[in-house]
Motif scaffolding. Structure first.
Motif, short mmCIF file in Angstrom:
data_model
loop_
_atom_site.label_atom_id
_atom_site.label_comp_id
_atom_site.label_asym_id
_atom_site.label_seq_id
_atom_site.Cartn_x
_atom_site.Cartn_y
_atom_site.Cartn_z
N ALA A 15 0.85 -1.21 0.00
CA ALA A 15 0.00 0.00 0.00
C ALA A 15 0.87 1.25 0.00
CB ALA A 15 -0.93 0.00 1.21
N ASP A 33 2.48 1.61 -3.36
CA ASP A 33 1.48 2.03 -4.34
C ASP A 33 1.22 3.53 -4.25
OD1 ASP A 33 -0.43 1.40 -6.35
OD2 ASP A 33 -1.98 1.81 -4.86
N THR A 34 1.09 4.04 -3.04
CA THR A 34 0.83 5.48 -2.93
C THR A 34 2.07 6.27 -3.35
OG1 THR A 34 1.39 5.38 -0.61
CG2 THR A 34 -0.92 5.40 -1.12
N ALA A 65 -2.15 5.21 2.54
CA ALA A 65 -1.97 3.76 2.59
C ALA A 65 -2.84 3.14 3.67
CB ALA A 65 -0.50 3.42 2.82
N PRO A 70 -6.33 0.80 2.47
CA PRO A 70 -6.33 -0.65 2.27
C PRO A 70 -5.91 -1.43 3.51
CG PRO A 70 -4.53 0.39 1.05
CD PRO A 70 -5.41 1.47 1.54
#
Lengths: 271, 514, 312
Positions: free
Chosen positions: C202, C205-206, C234, C237
């Motif tokens: 997460a 991803d961010t 993050a 999720p």
């Protein structure tokens, strides 16, 4: 990363092969108990020794692999077979009452602590491999429905779906021709994850005596038997546990590898 | 000529050994707008990222970029932390995703001030002041990005960048994602800031019109090199380099000569209305498209043109009014045979095809409407040849083609059922100008040969002027203009149309006629 | 309360109602008559009938369902067939083991996962990241009950640091916590592995998002970007997974309680199943479902706090 996937492939292949071979042949019949042969150390005749009933450990592990794989595989089949069509259907009718009903039903199943209900199902309908499959399979349905819906929704906004609709194709046909092949990657990756979770769940159920019944061998049951003798014969608990870890690890590594290999977004990022 | 703020000399860049930039040399002067113009993949964005020390991993640079006698290209990350925001700031193309969705705009504008020790009250006062300056005086500090429009968000980004009054502002395609009237406002704001604060602005854009309107100095980039640079007007007047000449020609396609067409209507709407809940997206609109005519439909995002298009294609029902295709009921009431008379080409050359299908399968998909003929493959080959591709392309997959070629495939798919009406939904908007010019020529040529009627939906007046006989302007779900190209450009009936024409950045004719 | 949360609350209450029907109906399908089972093969029919009446087994299905639900709402969970005491008393007794165990495990999960996940994310591709990814991959694959057996073998059988099982009660909180430590650890490690991996991906991803680039361009260091911008985004999720993990911890606890002979709700359910004490099974399962649904709702509230786009 390639190395990790190779380990995954090898581990998965070894256990699948062992399970497949056990359908036709195992070194010793595990249904026959022979106390005179109990707790033998590893030897040529019994490479991994025997358990407290004199059963050959190699044969037990092979049959256990078969039980685990059969239960988890059929449970994944149930999840895919019921969940994917539901998810595709929900996505094709986004915001409609059907979508609403399917997603609410999904929420409902998620609200149940899955293992508790699995225990309940097998307790009510009697412990057996078939009931274990059902108990695990039911909880796979919402998982696949969510993945299919989540994968399908962004596709529905793409121009090629519009073009197919302009070409007069119905939602069902578009789902089958365009959507399903394009979410297959996601589904394959999810299937390996659910497969490994299924193996863990089967082990847990048979550990508490609610999975496959003797004389069928299963890893969870072997662990349950070993637990009573953990003071005197701790080695009996090691092999089945390692088998579960290796199988689940193999599937997870395989799933991660597949995701990286199949996801073009990740491939680009790797550049 | 003032002393340059930053002198880039012989900048070269490779990423993971892939050469990206070669020998880029550029002076960026304070108080001036320097534009870097080029098509996608020309390396203009990478040049910008090199100047703010945010190149992707695996980048290797050669040459120098000097600011205050320091070479930016060899600066350690620690030194960059003082420079970024303080001396050099940057705004990006996509205002919708450039702001942190979970922080208020006040917090984001004042963040760097607070991190460098400015007190809370003072930081908030400065944030308020900067937001006022960029034209957001009416927007409170505690708003979140999702509560603002795209143009407002880009203004927040600008306020954030000027919070610490940097000496260089880099703007990478700052208005590409915005409507023309919004774009005009942002460009004017940037120009004002440059003049007011003596700041240098490096403007990265693909749009020569934006350059002509905004920049003092322009450098033209092609495949990682600057091919030509100079003072904007002089460069446009001389356009010495052949690439610049191509770009200029493609950027200003000639207005179409009025063309005669039949008077028989092929597609008609009467008072068509489409509502979503309480909002009326399309409000009682009526128009007629004649056989062989090319009709433009222009409007900014949210004006209702997409909704109207979906209704015309029969993808969505309407709540009121009638649609007629070739005299029979249209819209969702169309039979398959009728749908075959009406085709569509969409905007996105990348999302238009199922990536797993071959071109043959893609192009023949509309035969679903008519039943697959015996000679389907031969007809697919013929359609491809009509759009300038060849029969050998049938076995290939979409990813093997460039953006322009993909739009040709989309046109081939639209032609396969031999329709009367082609709906072109922003069909050339995602293309680079030179490719755009080629596709426009192809469309013009096809129309002349096949006698097709076009409904050409676009946000871009320049394009509409080049391909259409007549134009409809849509605002808030209604048509505010309906007239021939010549008439609308010389004497628009509505203020909105006049505003649109004025806002569209164009290269002054006088620069090119001399 | 925002409207979205209100609708969610309504929809979850509906889930709860449907769940109660499903559980009730399922347990009606159990073959055999509990009263006959309790009294043995040679019981007099009159005695069986009397016991059935006493257990509330007479009356129509609907009556019995409504009686059960009405009882639950007022805290009356019925009377255990085997112990002949109110189920509510049994639950009240056992929950003092199960709830602390689940919370203990959840706390351990979070305490382990957050630093581990953040270290992996911030050293992406480095040796620490590789090590953590490998270890967590293994952690996910280990069945918690087997891990529990290994812990018992090492710490109880070999080292004799703790007893192999049982629960001394809360009169001595230190001893109670000590006896819950191995079970909580067994529950927490696999879950912490999962959570650490989710947190890592997460955060990564961010870090790829445009607003991170914006923050870097205005002069924030990598570290400040992670702490000030990536973490809160993050969290969304991570919260989802944490919510799901609670139900895994509850279910896992049932089995772990068996390994360690802990007198918790899990063992209560098991005893109920083997002794055909259906009212206990029915009510305790319902209670667990209720707990999971409550946690789901709390997660949604947390979402709304974390993400202003969900507030209306």
């Amino acid at each position: 990363m390639r190395g990790a996937m190779a380990i995954g492939v090898v581990l998965t292949a070894v256990f699948t092969l062992a399970a497949a071979v056990s359908l036709a042949w195992v070194p010793y019949d595990v249904a026959r108990l022979d106390i005179s042969q109990r707790l033998l150390p590893p030897s040529l005749a019994h490479p991994l020794g025997t358990d407290h009933f004199g059963r050959d450990m190699v044969s037990m592990l092979m049959e256990g692999a078969r039980t685990s794989i059969a239960v988890a595989l059929v449970a994944v089949g149930i999840g895919v077979g019921a969940g994917v069509p539901l998810g595709l259907w929900a996505a094709a009718n986004r915001g409609g009452w059907l979508d609403e009903v399917i997603m609410r039903a999904n929420d409902l199943i998620f609200a149940f602590p899955s293992l508790v209900i699995a225990i309940l199902i097998t307790a009510v309908f009697g412990p057996s491999a078939v009931n274990a499959i059902l108990a695990i399979g039911i909880f796979n349905i919402p998982v696949f429905a969510r993945v299919a819906r989540g994968g399908a929704l962004p596709l529905w906004t793409l121009d090629y779906i519009m073009a197919a609709r302009v070409a007069g194709k119905g939602r069902a046909r578009i789902s089958a021709e365009h959507i399903l092949p394009n979410i297959a990657n996601l589904l394959i990756v999810q299937a390996t994850i659910q497969f490994s979770l299924g193996i863990l769940a089967e082990a847990a159920l048979s550990y508490v005596g609610l999975g496959a019944q003797p004389p069928t061998a299963s890893w969870g049951r072997m662990l349950a038997d070993a637990q009573t003798m953990i003071y005197t014969e701790p080695q009996l608990a090691v092999l089945p546990g390692l088998a579960i870890v290796a199988m689940v690890l193999g599937l997870n590594l395989l799933g991660d590898g597949l995701r990286d290999a199949l996801d073009p977004r990740l491939r680009r990022r790797a550049l | 000529m003032t002393e340059p703020l930053i002198r880039v000399a012989g900048l070269g860049l490779s990423i993971h050994d892939m050469p990206i930039l070669q020998d880029v040399s550029l002076d960026i002067a304070p108080g001036r707008v320097t534009a870097l113009v080029g098509e996608s993949g020309s390396g203009k964005s990478m040049t910008a990222l090199a100047l703010i020390g945010l190149l992707p991993e695996g980048s290797q640079t050669t040459g120098t970029a000097t600011l205050d006698r320091r070479d930016l290209l060899t600066l350690p990350e620690r030194a960059w932390l003082d420079l970024r925001g303080n001396d050099i700031g940057m705004i990006f193309q996509e205002p919708m995703t450039a702001l942190n969705p979970v922080q208020t705009i006040g917090a984001q504008v004042s963040e760097t001030l607070r991190l460098r020790g400015t007190g809370r009250a003072e930081a908030e006062r400065i944030a308020r002041d900067r937001l006022d300056r960029v034209g957001l005086a009416h927007v409170p500090l505690d708003r979140y990005p999702h509560q603002l429009s795209g143009g407002q968000r880009q203004r927040v980004c600008i306020a954030m960048v000027i919070a610490r009054r940097p000496r260089l502002l880099i703007a990478d395609e700052p208005t590409t994602a915005l409507d023309v009237t919004t774009q005009a406002g942002i460009l004017a704001l940037l120009r004002d800031l440059v003049e007011e604060q003596g700041m240098a602005l490096l403007l990265i854009t693909h749009d020569l019109g934006v350059v002509a309107r905004t920049a003092d100095h322009v450098a033209v980039m092609q495949t990682g090199r600057i091919v030509e640079q100079g003072a904007t007007e002089a460069l446009f007047r001389t356009h010495a380099h052949p690439y610049t000449r191509d770009l200029l020609a493609a950027s200003r396609p000639a207005p179409r000569q009025p063309r005669a067409h039949a008077t028989a209507p092929v597609l008609e709407t009467r008072a068509v209305t489409r509502r979503y809940g309480a909002t009326t997206a399309v409000d009682a609109v009526s128009f007629t498209l004649h056989r062989g005519e090319s009709l433009g439909l222009v409007g900014e995002s949210g004006c209702g043109k997409s909704t109207l298009t979906r209704a015309l294609l029969g993808l969505e029902p309407v709540q009121g009014g009638e649609i007629a295709l070739m005299g029979a009921p249209g819209g969702t009431a169309m039979t398959n045979a009728q749908r075959a008379r009406l085709s569509v080409v969409f905007q996105d050359p990348y999302g238009s095809f199922d990536p797993r299908w071959t071109v043959a399968r893609i192009v023949t998909e509309p035969f679903h409407l008519t039943g697959r003929p015996q000679d389907a493959r031969a007809r697919a080959a013929k359609a491809l040849e009509q759009v300038g591709l060849s029969a050998s392309d049938l076995a290939k997959y979409p990813h093997e083609f460039s953006g322009g070629q993909r739009q040709r495939i989309a046109i081939a798919r639209a032609l396969i059922t031999e329709p009367e009406v082609l709906v072109l939904d922003e069909a050339v908007s995602a293309l680079d100008v030179r490719v755009r010019a080629q596709v426009l020529r192809l469309l013009d040529d096809l129309q002349a040969r096949l006698g097709l009627a076009y409904l050409f939906i676009s946000h871009d007046l320049t394009v509409v002027r080049a391909i259409c006989d007549r134009v409809l302007v849509m605002q808030n779900g209604r048509f505010v203009e309906d007239g021939s190209i010549a008439q609308v450009w010389s004497a628009p009936q509505s203020d909105y149309t006049a505003e649109l024409i004025a806002a569209a950045p164009t290269i002054p004719d006088s620069w090119l006629t001399s | 309360m925002p409207r979205a949360l209100l609708t969610r609350a309504l929809s979850l209450s509906l889930s709860l109602a449907v769940a109660s029907v499903v559980i009730f109906v399922m347990l009606q399908a159990v073959p055999g008559d509990p009263a006959a089972f309790m009294l043995g093969l040679n019981a007099e029919p009159e005695a069986v009938a009397a016991l059935r009446a006493e257990l509330g087994l007479e009356g129509s299905l609907l009556d019995r369902y409504l009686h059960w639900v009405a009882g639950m709402l007022t805290g009356d969970f019925g009377t255990s067939y085997t112990y002949r005491v109110p189920v509510a008393d049994l639950v009240a007794d056992r929950i003092t083991v199960s709830a602390p165990l689940a919370l203990y495990a959840l706390t351990l999960t979070i305490l382990i996962a957050i630093p581990v996940g953040l270290i992996a994310a911030s050293r992406r591709g480095g040796p620490a990241d590789w090590g953590i990814m490998g270890a967590t991959q293994l952690g996910i694959a280990v069945p918690n009950f087997w891990f529990a057996m290994l812990l018992v073998f090492v710490f109880a059988v070999q080292l004799r640091w703790v007893s192999a099982g049982g629960f001394p009660g809360w009169s001595d909180p230190g001893a109670a916590l000590k006896s819950l430590t191995l079970p909580a650890l067994a529950l927490a490690l696999p879950q912490a592995s999962i959570l650490a991996r989710v947190l890592r991906s997460a955060v990564l991803d961010t870090l790829d998002r445009d607003y991170i680039r914006t923050a870097r361009a205005k002069g924030l260091s990598r570290r400040a970007v992670v702490l000030r911008h990536a973490l809160r985004n993050a969290a969304i999720p991570v919260l989802t997974i944490l919510g799901l993990q609670f139900s895994f911890l509850l279910a896992g606890a049932i089995i772990i309680e068996n390994v360690f002979f802990l007198p918790g709700l899990g063992r209560l359910i098991f005893q109920g199943i083997t002794q055909r004490d259906l009212i206990v099974v029915q009510s305790v399962t319902m209670l667990l479902v209720f707990a999971v649904i409550c946690v789901t709702f709390l997660v949604e509230v947390a979402y709304t706090l974390a993400d202003p786009r969900l507030r209306r």
